[in-house]
Design an enzyme around this catalytic site. Structure first.
Site, PDB file in Angstrom:
ATOM      1  N   THR A  10      73.801  12.583  59.145  1.00 55.65           N
ATOM      2  CA  THR A  10      73.928  11.465  60.088  1.00 55.65           C
ATOM      3  C   THR A  10      73.235  10.194  59.617  1.00 55.65           C
ATOM      4  O   THR A  10      73.750   9.086  59.827  1.00 55.65           O
ATOM      5  CB  THR A  10      73.346  11.888  61.462  1.00 55.65           C
ATOM      6  OG1 THR A  10      74.153  12.942  61.964  1.00 55.65           O
ATOM      7  CG2 THR A  10      73.353  10.762  62.471  1.00 55.65           C
ATOM      8  N   ASP A  12      78.658  16.140  55.425  1.00 61.34           N
ATOM      9  CA  ASP A  12      78.115  16.570  56.697  1.00 61.34           C
ATOM     10  C   ASP A  12      77.474  17.928  56.378  1.00 61.34           C
ATOM     11  O   ASP A  12      78.113  18.776  55.741  1.00 61.34           O
ATOM     12  CB  ASP A  12      79.270  16.749  57.708  1.00 61.34           C
ATOM     13  CG  ASP A  12      78.765  17.073  59.096  1.00 61.34           C
ATOM     14  OD1 ASP A  12      79.046  16.302  60.022  1.00 61.34           O
ATOM     15  OD2 ASP A  12      78.086  18.120  59.265  1.00 61.34           O
ATOM     16  N   SER A  13      76.242  18.142  56.788  1.00 59.01           N
ATOM     17  CA  SER A  13      75.529  19.334  56.291  1.00 59.01           C
ATOM     18  C   SER A  13      76.132  20.638  56.794  1.00 59.01           C
ATOM     19  O   SER A  13      75.818  21.708  56.274  1.00 59.01           O
ATOM     20  CB  SER A  13      74.048  19.263  56.629  1.00 59.01           C
ATOM     21  OG  SER A  13      73.809  19.597  57.970  1.00 59.01           O
ATOM     22  N   SER A  14      77.007  20.583  57.795  1.00 52.61           N
ATOM     23  CA  SER A  14      77.660  21.822  58.223  1.00 52.61           C
ATOM     24  C   SER A  14      78.572  22.351  57.112  1.00 52.61           C
ATOM     25  O   SER A  14      79.015  23.496  57.158  1.00 52.61           O
ATOM     26  CB  SER A  14      78.435  21.607  59.522  1.00 52.61           C
ATOM     27  OG  SER A  14      79.227  20.449  59.407  1.00 52.61           O
ATOM     28  N   ASP A  25      72.086  19.693  60.773  1.00 53.09           N
ATOM     29  CA  ASP A  25      72.694  20.962  61.168  1.00 53.09           C
ATOM     30  C   ASP A  25      72.237  22.133  60.306  1.00 53.09           C
ATOM     31  O   ASP A  25      71.997  23.234  60.813  1.00 53.09           O
ATOM     32  CB  ASP A  25      74.228  20.859  61.125  1.00 53.09           C
ATOM     33  CG  ASP A  25      74.773  20.024  62.285  1.00 53.09           C
ATOM     34  OD1 ASP A  25      74.017  19.799  63.253  1.00 53.09           O
ATOM     35  OD2 ASP A  25      75.947  19.603  62.217  1.00 53.09           O
ATOM     36  N   THR A  68      63.295  25.490  62.376  1.00 52.42           N
ATOM     37  CA  THR A  68      64.640  25.784  62.877  1.00 52.42           C
ATOM     38  C   THR A  68      65.101  24.598  63.724  1.00 52.42           C
ATOM     39  O   THR A  68      64.279  23.948  64.376  1.00 52.42           O
ATOM     40  CB  THR A  68      64.632  27.121  63.669  1.00 52.42           C
ATOM     41  OG1 THR A  68      65.958  27.485  63.995  1.00 52.42           O
ATOM     42  CG2 THR A  68      63.827  27.065  64.946  1.00 52.42           C
ATOM     43  N   GLN A  80      66.173  37.367  68.230  1.00 53.68           N
ATOM     44  CA  GLN A  80      66.843  36.238  68.880  1.00 53.68           C
ATOM     45  C   GLN A  80      65.826  35.317  69.545  1.00 53.68           C
ATOM     46  O   GLN A  80      66.160  34.191  69.913  1.00 53.68           O
ATOM     47  CB  GLN A  80      67.828  36.743  69.931  1.00 53.68           C
ATOM     48  CG  GLN A  80      68.985  37.483  69.333  1.00 53.68           C
ATOM     49  CD  GLN A  80      69.903  38.102  70.372  1.00 53.68           C
ATOM     50  OE1 GLN A  80      69.911  37.721  71.535  1.00 53.68           O
ATOM     51  NE2 GLN A  80      70.684  39.073  69.936  1.00 53.68           N
ATOM     52  N   CYS A  81      64.594  35.819  69.747  1.00 51.12           N
ATOM     53  CA  CYS A  81      63.538  34.963  70.316  1.00 51.12           C
ATOM     54  C   CYS A  81      62.970  34.113  69.197  1.00 51.12           C
ATOM     55  O   CYS A  81      62.463  34.657  68.211  1.00 51.12           O
ATOM     56  CB  CYS A  81      62.376  35.792  70.847  1.00 51.12           C
ATOM     57  SG  CYS A  81      62.764  36.812  72.221  1.00 51.12           S
TER      58      CYS A  81
END
Ligand code: ASP
Length: 337
Positions: free
Chosen positions: A12, A57-59, A90, A160, A269-270
């Site tokens: 971006t 775009d980093s995706s 991303d 993250t 997932q936490c």
């Protein structure tokens, strides 16, 4: 005066709006930074700018781009005191994690940054992110791959992406920030990686076939059986809490016993968690099946570490052993493993 290299990879920060949305715009970005007087103000390091081609775009970033960015740092390592890598948010945490493993004996700052609002817009956060990253890279205090964003310097393989809306896009849930930038930059030196005695070296990653599975209530483990062939080298499983999974009705153990060469890494997932498959019976099946604990690693770090270890070793047992051990500050190692 210190010298830094800015590597623009896309994201971006250097995008402008076209018919179908924002896209990287190298020409705009080059002009914008060359006209920013503050980048040449007193106290700023000397700098050069290089770009990867194409800007992305980093995706869309893959292992090939990690290798290209890593090569640029390695080729220029002796000529600069630090590096600033401009990258989309991303997948910034994946790239930072990958680079942290690719560089051994790193003794200079490698700072990834970007922005939530493009530099071409009035309220862009890109200006501060770029200037502060350059200052941090120029001082040479940290000797690791970091993400600087929204006032915080985080260890890259602990970070993250947390927000797609706010200016503080990244968190480091299981490790303290390395610095915070308010009126002055306060470094948390106790949290830095210690100076390494080994010489700097760089290893490219191989594009190993790996996967990520997120468990959920009602998951049918048997549907994954066709995936568990020797073609799939590693899996990161995002499990509940401290490493728990739903009732597998006895199907998982025989499936995993057949896939002896697939390295299964258990993460949580936490965001704030340490996996311990001994705590609950619901975590024990994975342990019995030979899964290894990702401990407090982020999924991003676990994915990058799998790529790295499979690029270094062939033996899955050796990879399992290293997966649970701290290599670049990516996990908190307990002494009893
Ligand atoms: N899609 C963008 C990218 O990751 C988002 C950003 O840079 O913030 O390249």
């Amino acid at each position: 005066m210190s010298r830094i290299l800015i590597i623009h990879t896309g994201g971006t920060i250097g995008m402008t709006k076209k018919d179908n949305g924002y896209v990287p715009d190298g020409e705009y970005f080059r002009k914008a930074v060359f006209h920013m007087d503050s980048l040449r103000a007193e106290g700023m390091p000397e700098w050069n700018l290089v770009e990867t081609d194409p800007l992305l775009d980093s995706s869309r970033v893959t292992v090939a781009e990690w290798n290209r960015i890593g090569s640029l740092v390695a080729e220029n390592y002796e000529n600069y005191d630090g590096f600033v890598i401009l990258h989309g948010t991303d997948t910034m945490a994946y790239t930072a994690s990958a680079l942290s493993f690719m560089f051994k004996g790193l003794n200079k700052p490698v700072i990834l940054t970007g922005s939530q609002i493009p530099l071409c817009e009035t309220r862009s956060d890109g200006r501060d992110n770029l200037i502060t990253s350059m200052i941090i890279a120029g001082t040479g205090k940290v000797r690791e791959v970091c993400i600087y964003f929204g006032g915080l310097l985080l260890r890259g393989n602990r970070a993250t992406k947390y927000s797609a809306d706010g200016m503080q896009a990244f968190v480091s849930p299981n490790y303290p920030p390395l610095a915070s930038a308010g009126i002055s930059i306060q470094y948390n030196e106790a949290a830095f990686l210690k100076k390494r005695a080994d010489r700097f070296s760089f290893r490219k990653l191989e594009d190993v076939p790996i996967g990520v599975i997120k468990v959920f209530p009602g998951i049918r483990f048997e549907l994954f059986e066709p995936l568990l062939t020797d073609k799939l080298k590693g899996i990161v499983a995002e499990t509940f809490g401290s490493g728990n999974i739903p009732d597998d009705r006895g199907v998982l153990l025989p499936m995993l016993e057949k896939a002896v060469n697939t390295v299964l890494v258990v993460c949580s997932q936490c965001p704030q968690a340490t996996v311990d498959m001994n705590t609950y019976e619901a975590g024990n099946t994975l342990k019995k099946a030979g899964a290894v604990s990702g401990r407090d690693m982020t999924t991003e770090a676990a994915v990058a570490k799998l790529y790295y270890l499979f690029s270094v070793y062939d033996d899955p047992q050796r990879i399992k052993f290293s997966m649970e051990r701290d290599i670049r500050g990516e996990l908190t190692q307990k002494y009893d493993i």
